[in-house]
Scaffold this active site. Structure first.
Site, mmCIF file in Angstrom:
data_model
loop_
_atom_site.group_PDB
_atom_site.id
_atom_site.type_symbol
_atom_site.label_atom_id
_atom_site.label_comp_id
_atom_site.label_asym_id
_atom_site.label_seq_id
_atom_site.Cartn_x
_atom_site.Cartn_y
_atom_site.Cartn_z
ATOM 1 N N ASP A 168 -43.075 25.997 1.603
ATOM 2 C CA ASP A 168 -43.991 26.105 0.484
ATOM 3 C C ASP A 168 -45.284 26.707 1.039
ATOM 4 O O ASP A 168 -45.532 26.675 2.246
ATOM 5 C CB ASP A 168 -44.223 24.704 -0.104
ATOM 6 C CG ASP A 168 -45.263 24.713 -1.204
ATOM 7 O OD1 ASP A 168 -45.190 25.582 -2.088
ATOM 8 O OD2 ASP A 168 -46.162 23.847 -1.162
ATOM 9 N N ASP A 174 -49.087 26.710 -0.554
ATOM 10 C CA ASP A 174 -50.304 25.893 -0.651
ATOM 11 C C ASP A 174 -50.044 24.462 -0.190
ATOM 12 O O ASP A 174 -49.160 23.779 -0.722
ATOM 13 C CB ASP A 174 -50.800 25.853 -2.102
ATOM 14 C CG ASP A 174 -51.147 27.229 -2.630
ATOM 15 O OD1 ASP A 174 -52.310 27.622 -2.507
ATOM 16 O OD2 ASP A 174 -50.246 27.899 -3.164
ATOM 17 N N ASP A 187 -44.968 19.972 0.099
ATOM 18 C CA ASP A 187 -45.862 18.819 -0.048
ATOM 19 C C ASP A 187 -45.882 18.276 -1.473
ATOM 20 O O ASP A 187 -46.793 17.529 -1.839
ATOM 21 C CB ASP A 187 -47.285 19.182 0.392
ATOM 22 C CG ASP A 187 -47.963 20.163 -0.560
ATOM 23 O OD1 ASP A 187 -47.272 21.052 -1.085
ATOM 24 O OD2 ASP A 187 -49.186 20.040 -0.765
#
Length: 236
Positions: free
Chosen positions: A16, A18, A175
């Site tokens: 991922d 960000d 996250d």
């Protein structure tokens, strides 16, 4: 419960963006606070914004202006936020500490790595270029490249195809719960980046990931611990 994928030789790592690969929070928060000032509101403290960055522009507007805006007003603010952010999206953004070494080590081991994000392509492409990663990544799949977005597994399956790898030989690191949901649905190993933008109300222990990493360098140890050695031809 974690997925029950058997250990295998890890041939690809997908990240991922960000809150996992890159720390984009300072630039996102700066764009939101500029928008607030334009609307005669005081800046928000960084700590009030950071843990919501992974949820994109919609979350930013909700944090900055509340949940009860008329739809037209909400969309106008969101578009203006994206205009501000796109003009300075790499002013403060850097890879998370240790991530540079992780990428170099993956490359030295012949393990392909790529990026799968819900961030739209008009933001991801210049950001990845600014970080000097365009030519190094095996794939970059943005949130508007396909009709589906995470938590749907389509973008992850597309990334594995671009890397010419079976999904079962890949792991996905993120996250947010949608990252783990998408990775599990794609048949990949799933890992939580605990250094990312996870607020106190979230329960990562309930997401069903295969493991939680404390820092980027832990990824290399996880791969070593969870990969079977590649068989070598017998000389007999």
């Amino acid at each position: 419960m974690p997925s029950q994928i058997n250990p295998t030789h890890i041939r690809g790592v997908l990240f991922d963006l960000d809150g996992t690969l890159a720390d984009t929070a300072l630039d996102m928060a700066a764009a939101l606070n500029r928008l607030r000032v334009e609307n005669a509101l005081p800046p928000l403290p960084f700590t009030a914004v950071r843990d919501h960055v992974s949820h994109g522009s919609t979350a930013m507007i909700r944090i900055g202006f509340g949940d009860n805006l008329p739809k037209a007003r909400f969309e106008a603010l969101r578009r203006r936020f994206l205009d501000i952010y796109s003009a300075a999206l790499a002013a403060e953004t850097v890879l998370f500490p240790g991530m540079g070494n992780v990428l170099e080590t993956l490359e030295s081991r012949g393990i392909a790595w790529g990026i799968v994000t819900n961030k739209p392509g008009f933001l991801t492409r210049p950001l990845i270029a600014a970080l000097g990663l365009t030519e190094r990544s095996a794939c970059l799949v943005s949130g508007d490249d396909l009709p589906q977005r995470k938590p749907h597994p389509a973008t992850l399956l597309h990334a594995a195809q671009l890397c010419d790898l079976p999904p079962s030989t890949c792991c996905y690191l993120g996250d947010a719960e949608r990252d783990i949901t998408a990775g599990k649905s794609a048949g990949m190993h799933t890992l939580i980046a605990s250094w990312g933008y996870i607020d106190a109300e979230q329960r990562p222990d309930t997401w069903g990931a295969d493991d939680t990493l404390t820092r980027p360098d832990d990824l290399l140890a996880w791969i070593d611990a969870n990969s079977l050695p590649v068989a070598t031809p017998s000389l007999a």
